[in-house]
Design an enzyme around this catalytic site. Sequence first.
Site, PDB file in Angstrom:
ATOM      1  N   HIS A  91       0.797  -1.145  -0.192  1.00 33.01           N
ATOM      2  CA  HIS A  91      -0.120  -0.078   0.027  1.00 33.01           C
ATOM      3  C   HIS A  91       0.961   1.356   0.196  1.00 33.01           C
ATOM      4  O   HIS A  91       0.457   2.239   0.507  1.00 33.01           O
ATOM      5  CB  HIS A  91      -0.893  -0.044   1.115  1.00 33.01           C
ATOM      6  CG  HIS A  91      -1.888  -1.135   1.338  1.00 33.01           C
ATOM      7  ND1 HIS A  91      -3.026  -1.412   0.698  1.00 33.01           N
ATOM      8  CD2 HIS A  91      -1.485  -2.488   2.071  1.00 33.01           C
ATOM      9  CE1 HIS A  91      -3.775  -2.441   0.767  1.00 33.01           C
ATOM     10  NE2 HIS A  91      -2.747  -3.200   1.722  1.00 33.01           N
ATOM     11  N   SER A 123      16.266  19.540 -17.550  1.00 29.58           N
ATOM     12  CA  SER A 123      15.068  20.683 -17.515  1.00 29.58           C
ATOM     13  C   SER A 123      15.481  21.740 -18.576  1.00 29.58           C
ATOM     14  O   SER A 123      16.589  22.096 -18.590  1.00 29.58           O
ATOM     15  CB  SER A 123      14.782  21.081 -16.298  1.00 29.58           C
ATOM     16  OG  SER A 123      13.827  22.115 -16.487  1.00 29.58           O
TER      17      SER A 123
END
Length: 434
Positions: free
Chosen positions: A157, A279
Amino acid sequence: MTQPLWQKSGIQIDAKIMRFLAGDDVLLDREFFLHDITASKAHVEGLAHIDVVSIDEAAALKRELDALADDFRSGAFVLDDRYEDGHSAIEARLTERLGDAGRRVHTGRSRNDQVLVATRLWLKDKLVALETHCRAIAEVCLERAAQPAVPLPGYTHLQRAVVSSTAMWFAGFAEGFIDNALRARQTLALIDANPLGTAAGYGVNLKLDREHTTKALGFSRMQVSPIYAQLSRGKFEMAVLEAIASAMLDLRRLAWDLSLFTTAEFNFVKLPAEYTTGSSIMPNKRNPDVVELLRASYASVAAARTEIEQLLSLPTGYQRDLQFSKGSIFHGVRHGLMALELVPDLLARLQWNDEVMRAAIEPTMYATDVAIEQAAAGVPFRDAYRAAAEAAASAGAGRTPEASLAARTSPGAGDDLRLDELAARLAAIEPPVN
């Protein structure tokens, strides 16, 4: 465009309709063209065996087919919009060079079985590539799983759960890709059937030598029923895409792990510089773009399978709708194999941040060990579970990740990875032969 194979006198061809009918077919056929030539050679040999073409004509046809293949590879012959498709180009070239002998080459076959056999040969090659890539990924994972294990938090989870290790992580993906290699081999066995000689789906009034073409083209068996040969179009393509999708699902989960593990919040993994990009505006960034695109690649394979499945809402016999399956199978297979090919090197070169991973193992992650130890000593498991839950914060007292892994003696767990067993399973899948 050269005159279509189906052109009849007295019918005017509309250019706009022809563009729609041809679509991208001639461009896509570049991918299958050499296989189409190979199948044409086998067909010529079969025609010679039943005296539809002479020995001399067969020799000339095969010589010109070889020359066409050489010209295609070198760029001297370009498959372009002069032709309706690759099949038309082959016949046009043979007719131009050999006259009537070239006009005889289509005897006993249809473009239906012609595209079936060319595509089938192409699919076989791609399944060999799939198995090769899955095998390579599994081998790298086994090699890295055999290295000294480094403690790694195990998650359920997306929450910290129990102590795991890099060795267990690699062993899990090793077994997954062993299964994927096996599935590729099993899918190859499924589709390894020769459709050449089934014509338009109902056979022909010639005793074609289908046994010869089956052997000559390297198929393991003949696809006997002409009707089923047509019914298998799309079905077999979907089976190949499903085999690739099986591997891509495992790759997606692997890529998801790496996407998380490379974040500053986790900082478990450092990727090779070649697998990251910068970037365009932020000078500080190195982005895991390759991993993200690996994660996304399942979508292309699944989309291709879905498109083919939607095309198959058809009655028995060939329908032109199936032309659209070419683009789907080409793009889906190509993208899936391109993604898988990158994975072995990526896995071989990624680096674990050992101390960061060790620091992320918190005391509560030993609570399961405590509960099972108490149960093994005779305490009912549910009572041991509740007691361990109440004292979870102190479960790590005096414990180490290494000791937790060493105590995990169930088959496949931290102290019994069974890597030799996995390696034997991989070895039992004999390496593919091109």
